[in-house]
Scaffold this motif. Structure first.
Motif, short mmCIF file in Angstrom:
data_model
loop_
_atom_site.label_atom_id
_atom_site.label_comp_id
_atom_site.label_asym_id
_atom_site.label_seq_id
_atom_site.Cartn_x
_atom_site.Cartn_y
_atom_site.Cartn_z
N VAL A 55 0.87 -1.19 0.00
CA VAL A 55 0.00 0.00 0.00
C VAL A 55 0.90 1.23 0.00
O VAL A 55 1.73 1.40 0.88
N MET A 56 0.73 2.08 -1.01
CA MET A 56 1.59 3.25 -1.17
C MET A 56 0.80 4.56 -1.08
O MET A 56 -0.36 4.61 -1.49
N THR A 57 1.48 5.59 -0.61
CA THR A 57 0.91 6.94 -0.60
C THR A 57 1.23 7.58 -1.93
O THR A 57 2.38 7.56 -2.38
N TYR A 84 -4.25 6.56 -1.48
CA TYR A 84 -3.52 5.30 -1.30
C TYR A 84 -3.85 4.31 -2.41
O TYR A 84 -4.98 4.25 -2.87
N LYS A 138 5.29 9.02 -3.28
CA LYS A 138 5.50 9.71 -2.00
C LYS A 138 6.88 10.35 -1.99
O LYS A 138 7.79 9.91 -2.73
N ASP A 192 -3.83 -0.86 6.60
CA ASP A 192 -4.16 0.03 5.47
C ASP A 192 -5.14 -0.64 4.51
O ASP A 192 -6.03 0.01 3.97
N LYS A 225 -8.78 4.03 2.20
CA LYS A 225 -7.53 3.81 1.47
C LYS A 225 -7.77 2.99 0.20
O LYS A 225 -8.28 3.51 -0.78
N THR A 271 -9.95 3.89 -3.42
CA THR A 271 -9.29 3.99 -4.74
C THR A 271 -9.96 3.04 -5.74
O THR A 271 -10.23 3.42 -6.88
#
Length: 275
Positions: free
Chosen positions: A126-128, A149, A178, A240, A246, A250
Motif C-alpha cells: 500500500v503506497m501513498t 492510497y 510519496k 491500510d 484507502k 481507490t
C-alpha cells in the motif's frame, strides 16, 4: 444510442492467471447495463481488437521489463496505440484508453515522455500517492484525498520527465510517488494525462483488499513481503488494506471515474452527431 458501448481489455499479464483481471472485470460489471467487454491476450497470443468495433480500452499491468518484448506483440502494441491516437485526431467520436502499470510504462516510453529505469528494490504494498496541481483537477482522480492510497507492485519506474515533450504533446503529470527519504532517489511519476482521452497510472487502481489478501495466503509470498518490509510495516500494510478510506476508496473511484467520463463523452458525441 445506436449500439451498446464496447470495452476491450488488453491482457498484459503474459498468460498468468491474475487477481488484477478479476478486479478489472468486477469493476466493468458495475456498468453492465450499458457496456459489454471482451478480453484480448496481447502478450500470450498477440491478440488485438479491431478499433472500429470497440469504444473504450483498458490495458492492464503485467510482469517483467516494459522495454523488452518478443519483437512481435510489443511492436503491434505500439502500432495499436498509434492507431487509436490517430483515430482520435481524425474522428469526432473519440476512443478512451486507460493504461495500468506495465502498460503505463510502455506508453510513457512510446511517447518519449520519460526514462524507464529499474528500481533499486521492488515497490510492493500500500503506497501513498500525491496529486500534482494538474491532478487536483483531473476527472480520473476526482473524489480522492490528497494524498491517496493505492496498491503498488513494480520493479521498474517512470522518472526524469522530458518536460519539453510533455508540453509539445499537451501531456501532464497528474500524480507522483510519496516524497522519498533518500535525496538521491527521484520521485517516480505515478500518473500521466496523455490527452483528453488517454490516461495512465503507475499503480493498480483496480486492486481490492480481497485480491491482495488472497495473495498473502501464499506462504512464500507472505514471507517475501515480511522479509522486504519487516514485521511492523507488514502489519501496518494489513491495517491500510482494511481502511475504508484507502484501497477500498481507490478501487471505488478511479476506474469508475474513467468509465463514467468515457461513457458520457460517447453518449454526448453520438447524440450530437445523430441530431
Amino acid at each position: 444510442m445506436s449500439h451498446q458501448i464496447r470495452i476491450a481489455v488488453l491482457d498484459m499479464y503474459d498468460g498468468e492467471p491474475n487477481q488484477g483481471m478479476r478486479c478489472i472485470i468486477d469493476i466493468i460489471n458495475r456498468f453492465n447495463q450499458i457496456v459489454t467487454f471482451q478480453i484480448f491476450d496481447v502478450r500470450g497470443k498477440s491478440e488485438f481488437p479491431n478499433i472500429e468495433k470497440f469504444d473504450i480500452y483498458i490495458s492492464t499491468g503485467g510482469p517483467g521489463n516494459p522495454l523488452e518484448g518478443n519483437g512481435n506483440w510489443d511492436l503491434k502494441y505500439y502500432d495499436f496505440i498509434d492507431s487509436i491516437w490517430n483515430w482520435n485526431k481524425e474522428q469526432k467520436v473519440k476512443k478512451h484508453v486507460l493504461f495500468i502499470c506495465h502498460s503505463f510504462q510502455m506508453a510513457c516510453h512510446h511517447f518519449g515522455l520519460a526514462e524507464i529505469t529499474k528500481r533499486k528494490s521492488t515497490s510492493f504494498g500500500v503506497m501513498t500517492i500525491h496529486k500534482t496541481e494538474a491532478g487536483m483537477n483531473d476527472p480520473i482522480l476526482e473524489g480522492l484525498n490528497n494524498p491517496f492510497y493505492a496498491i503498488d507492485s513494480r520493479d521498474y519506474q517512470v522518472v526524469q520527465p522530458k518536460l519539453s515533450i510533455f508540453s509539445k504533446k499537451g501531456a501532464m503529470i497528474i500524480s507522483l510517488e510519496k516524497i522519498r527519504d533518500h535525496k538521491e532517489y527521484e520521485r517516480a511519476i505515478m500518473g500521466v494525462r496523455f490527452s483528453d482521452e488517454f490516461v495512465g497510472l503507475q499503480f493498480h487502481p483496480e486492486a481490492d483488499a480481497l485480491s491482495f489478501i488472497a495473495n498473502l495466503k501464499n506462504k512464500e509470498k507472505r514471507e517475501r513481503i515480511i522479509e522486504m518490509k519487516g514485521k511492523t510495516k507488514f502489519r501496518d500494510m494489513l491495517e491500510d488494506l482494511l481502511d475504508e478510506d484507502k484501497i477500498y476508496k481507490t478501487n471505488e473511484t478511479i476506474i469508475p471515474n474513467f468509465l463514467r467520463v468515457a461513457i458520457n463523452d460517447l453518449i454526448k458525441t453520438r447524440k450530437i452527431l445523430s441530431n
